[in-house]
Design a protein around this motif. Structure first.
Motif, PDB file in Angstrom:
ATOM      1  N   PRO A  66      31.296  37.625  44.080  1.00 41.80           N
ATOM      2  CA  PRO A  66      31.036  38.505  42.928  1.00 41.80           C
ATOM      3  C   PRO A  66      30.521  39.844  43.427  1.00 41.80           C
ATOM      4  CG  PRO A  66      29.372  36.781  43.100  1.00 41.80           C
ATOM      5  CD  PRO A  66      30.432  36.443  44.091  1.00 41.80           C
ATOM      6  N   SER A  67      30.963  40.924  42.800  1.00 39.78           N
ATOM      7  CA  SER A  67      30.599  42.251  43.286  1.00 39.78           C
ATOM      8  C   SER A  67      29.373  42.804  42.581  1.00 39.78           C
ATOM      9  CB  SER A  67      31.770  43.216  43.094  1.00 39.78           C
ATOM     10  OG  SER A  67      31.465  44.481  43.662  1.00 39.78           O
ATOM     11  N   VAL A  74      35.048  41.741  41.658  1.00 39.46           N
ATOM     12  CA  VAL A  74      34.859  40.910  42.849  1.00 39.46           C
ATOM     13  C   VAL A  74      35.142  41.713  44.108  1.00 39.46           C
ATOM     14  CG1 VAL A  74      35.379  38.722  41.691  1.00 39.46           C
ATOM     15  CG2 VAL A  74      37.245  40.029  42.745  1.00 39.46           C
ATOM     16  N   ASP A  75      34.521  41.295  45.200  1.00 34.42           N
ATOM     17  CA  ASP A  75      34.796  41.850  46.521  1.00 34.42           C
ATOM     18  C   ASP A  75      35.705  40.889  47.278  1.00 34.42           C
ATOM     19  OD1 ASP A  75      33.068  43.901  45.878  1.00 34.42           O
ATOM     20  OD2 ASP A  75      31.372  43.058  46.989  1.00 34.42           O
ATOM     21  N   TYR A  76      36.634  41.448  48.028  1.00 32.53           N
ATOM     22  CA  TYR A  76      37.656  40.671  48.737  1.00 32.53           C
ATOM     23  C   TYR A  76      37.692  41.095  50.200  1.00 32.53           C
ATOM     24  CZ  TYR A  76      42.648  40.323  50.294  1.00 32.53           C
ATOM     25  OH  TYR A  76      43.818  40.143  50.996  1.00 32.53           O
ATOM     26  N   LEU A  77      37.420  40.144  51.076  1.00 34.81           N
ATOM     27  CA  LEU A  77      37.537  40.379  52.512  1.00 34.81           C
ATOM     28  C   LEU A  77      38.739  39.589  53.015  1.00 34.81           C
ATOM     29  CD1 LEU A  77      36.391  41.474  55.232  1.00 34.81           C
ATOM     30  CD2 LEU A  77      35.128  39.307  55.416  1.00 34.81           C
ATOM     31  N   PHE A  78      39.671  40.291  53.645  1.00 35.14           N
ATOM     32  CA  PHE A  78      40.836  39.630  54.220  1.00 35.14           C
ATOM     33  C   PHE A  78      40.632  39.420  55.713  1.00 35.14           C
ATOM     34  CE2 PHE A  78      44.797  40.212  56.685  1.00 35.14           C
ATOM     35  CZ  PHE A  78      45.407  39.009  56.351  1.00 35.14           C
ATOM     36  N   LEU A  79      40.988  38.234  56.186  1.00 36.13           N
ATOM     37  CA  LEU A  79      40.919  37.928  57.608  1.00 36.13           C
ATOM     38  C   LEU A  79      42.271  37.380  58.069  1.00 36.13           C
ATOM     39  CD1 LEU A  79      37.411  36.212  57.829  1.00 36.13           C
ATOM     40  CD2 LEU A  79      38.000  38.563  58.453  1.00 36.13           C
ATOM     41  N   GLN A  80      42.791  37.979  59.129  1.00 40.28           N
ATOM     42  CA  GLN A  80      44.009  37.473  59.770  1.00 40.28           C
ATOM     43  C   GLN A  80      43.609  36.560  60.911  1.00 40.28           C
ATOM     44  OE1 GLN A  80      47.610  38.254  59.149  1.00 40.28           O
ATOM     45  NE2 GLN A  80      47.524  36.343  60.297  1.00 40.28           N
ATOM     46  N   PRO A 103      43.633  35.441  40.186  1.00 39.73           N
ATOM     47  CA  PRO A 103      43.633  34.057  39.696  1.00 39.73           C
ATOM     48  C   PRO A 103      42.497  33.221  40.270  1.00 39.73           C
ATOM     49  CG  PRO A 103      45.846  34.736  40.298  1.00 39.73           C
ATOM     50  CD  PRO A 103      44.935  35.838  40.738  1.00 39.73           C
ATOM     51  N   PHE A 104      42.231  33.380  41.566  1.00 39.42           N
ATOM     52  CA  PHE A 104      41.154  32.625  42.203  1.00 39.42           C
ATOM     53  C   PHE A 104      39.814  32.964  41.560  1.00 39.42           C
ATOM     54  CE2 PHE A 104      37.779  32.345  45.412  1.00 39.42           C
ATOM     55  CZ  PHE A 104      37.912  31.033  45.842  1.00 39.42           C
ATOM     56  N   ALA A 105      39.572  34.260  41.329  1.00 37.54           N
ATOM     57  CA  ALA A 105      38.299  34.687  40.746  1.00 37.54           C
ATOM     58  C   ALA A 105      38.104  34.096  39.354  1.00 37.54           C
ATOM     59  CB  ALA A 105      38.236  36.213  40.700  1.00 37.54           C
ATOM     60  N   VAL A 111      35.139  35.653  37.058  1.00 46.68           N
ATOM     61  CA  VAL A 111      35.607  36.565  36.016  1.00 46.68           C
ATOM     62  C   VAL A 111      35.966  35.723  34.801  1.00 46.68           C
ATOM     63  CG1 VAL A 111      37.404  38.206  35.337  1.00 46.68           C
ATOM     64  CG2 VAL A 111      36.489  38.262  37.667  1.00 46.68           C
ATOM     65  N   SER A 112      35.538  36.158  33.608  1.00 41.55           N
ATOM     66  CA  SER A 112      35.847  35.441  32.381  1.00 41.55           C
ATOM     67  C   SER A 112      37.255  35.794  31.908  1.00 41.55           C
ATOM     68  CB  SER A 112      34.838  35.790  31.287  1.00 41.55           C
ATOM     69  OG  SER A 112      33.535  35.388  31.663  1.00 41.55           O
ATOM     70  N   ALA A 113      38.032  34.777  31.635  1.00 40.70           N
ATOM     71  CA  ALA A 113      39.406  35.002  31.186  1.00 40.70           C
ATOM     72  C   ALA A 113      39.430  35.489  29.742  1.00 40.70           C
ATOM     73  CB  ALA A 113      40.213  33.721  31.318  1.00 40.70           C
ATOM     74  N   GLN A 114      40.349  36.400  29.473  1.00 45.87           N
ATOM     75  CA  GLN A 114      40.601  36.861  28.114  1.00 45.87           C
ATOM     76  C   GLN A 114      41.823  36.121  27.570  1.00 45.87           C
ATOM     77  OE1 GLN A 114      40.936  41.154  28.198  1.00 45.87           O
ATOM     78  NE2 GLN A 114      39.116  41.386  29.479  1.00 45.87           N
TER      79      GLN A 114
END
Length: 352
Positions: A66-67, A74-80, A103-105, A111-114
């Motif tokens: 959560p941001s 949300v914050d997203y960190l990508f790792l290869q 979708p994951f969040a 995140v609350s879906a609308q």
């Protein structure tokens, strides 16, 4: 770790990987990376003792939290996670796995879906930029079923439009880190560009290929791979990326005239030939097509409208980048992706 780690495995765009809550992983980066290498089964060409699929496109990780940033969900960190080397890199974004972050969040209640459609604003920690994705939630829950189709993925799924913000110079500090539309490196014309993904764009003909070869053919061309790596290593410092020997950037994209799109591409990422093209790589290449004096400019079908749709051809089809321009400057770029949840449960590390 016999207790296992909660994870969701998802296809995002033309990639696949593990999605984790940051709170479920070790805070220490070294401990986290060691765990992820074990979970993926690296280093091993087949990744037989882990969840990886023996390909860079299926050995990816998204870490979500959560941001606390204003206007960001949300914050997203990508790792290869490297396949055959004990390395984990955060040197780049991944716009394909980005498609699964929304979708994951929602599924993890960040995140609350609308009812109908749920926008999710995502901060990409790797480069400090943000993107807005729109997730189909017709009954207040995520649906992965739909009629959208993207090249490189069989079947159809719910559409996930992604609008990128402030991607110019994401890793290199400037759209054109050398301030030149074209430079000469090791006797080859190159365009070093970063509009979300650091790329070196070269003419396929200058590299002794047509640009229509299959990824298998190109990977078997040892002379080409060696030449590309020499150029890549030389471009790294010029792009403000430093020594890129153990980095996954810059990507090396060879371009040629398209069949019916804007440009044809063959991309090394950086040592394997991409079966398609990365989302942000496509944005950078589309930008090169519109940059006068670049290696792509004279080969590209650039169009004239704004917004402008540029079909970036790749080995398994096309990816369309919708660019909004203010004069010669691209002010925003959007792209259509899809995603699908494959597994939600517990993943286990090996005893190492």
């Amino acid at each position: 770790m016999s207790e296992g780690i909660r994870a969701m495995w998802m296809r995002g765009g033309t990639s696949k990987g593990g999605y984790f809550l940051a709170s479920d992983l070790p805070k220490d980066p070294a401990a986290r990376d060691a765990l992820l290498l074990s979970l993926m089964g690296s280093p091993d060409a087949r990744q037989i003792d882990g969840m990886g699929g023996g390909d860079p496109l299926t050995s990816k990780v998204a870490i979500i939290s959560p941001s606390k940033r204003e206007g960001i969900d949300v914050d997203y960190l990508f790792l290869q996670v490297f396949v055959d080397r004990p390395l984990v890199s955060d040197a780049q974004n991944c716009g394909n796995l980005l498609a699964g972050v929304g979708p994951f969040a929602i599924e993890r209640s960040l995140v609350s879906a609308q009812i109908g459609e749920t926008p999710v604003t995502i901060f990409m920690e790797n480069t400090g930029q943000s993107a807005v994705v729109k997730i189909q939630t017709p009954e207040g829950v995520v649906t992965y079923k739909g009629d959208a189709q993207i090249d490189g993925v069989p079947g159809r799924a719910a559409p996930i439009p992604i609008a990128f913000k402030d991607t110019a110079g994401s890793s290199c500090g400037a759209l054109l880190p050398t301030e030149n539309a074209m430079d000469v490196v090791n006797g080859i014309d190159v365009t070093m560009i970063d509009n979300g993904m650091p790329c070196v764009v070269l003419r396929a003909a200058d590299m002794g290929i047509t640009g229509l070869e299959s990824p298998t053919e190109l990977e078997a061309n040892s002379a080409l791979r060696a030449k590309l790596e020499v150029i890549r290593l030389a471009c790294g410092p010029l792009m403000n990326l430093g020594d890129v020997t153990d980095k996954t950037v810059p990507k090396m994209t060879m371009v040629s005239a398209a069949k019916d799109g804007a440009i044809a591409t063959r991309t090394f990422i950086p040592h394997s030939c991409h079966k398609a093209i990365g989302v942000l790589g496509a944005v950078s290449v589309a930008t090169a097509c519109l940059t006068k004096g670049s290696t792509a400019y004279g080969l590209a079908n650039r169009g004239s409208s704004s917004p402008r749709s540029l079909k970036i051809e790749h080995p398994t089809g096309q990816m369309t980048v919708v660019a909004t321009l203010d004069g010669p400057t691209i002010t925003s770029a959007a792209i259509l992706r899809t995603a699908r949840k494959l597994m939600d449960g517990i993943v286990f590390a090996g005893d190492t």
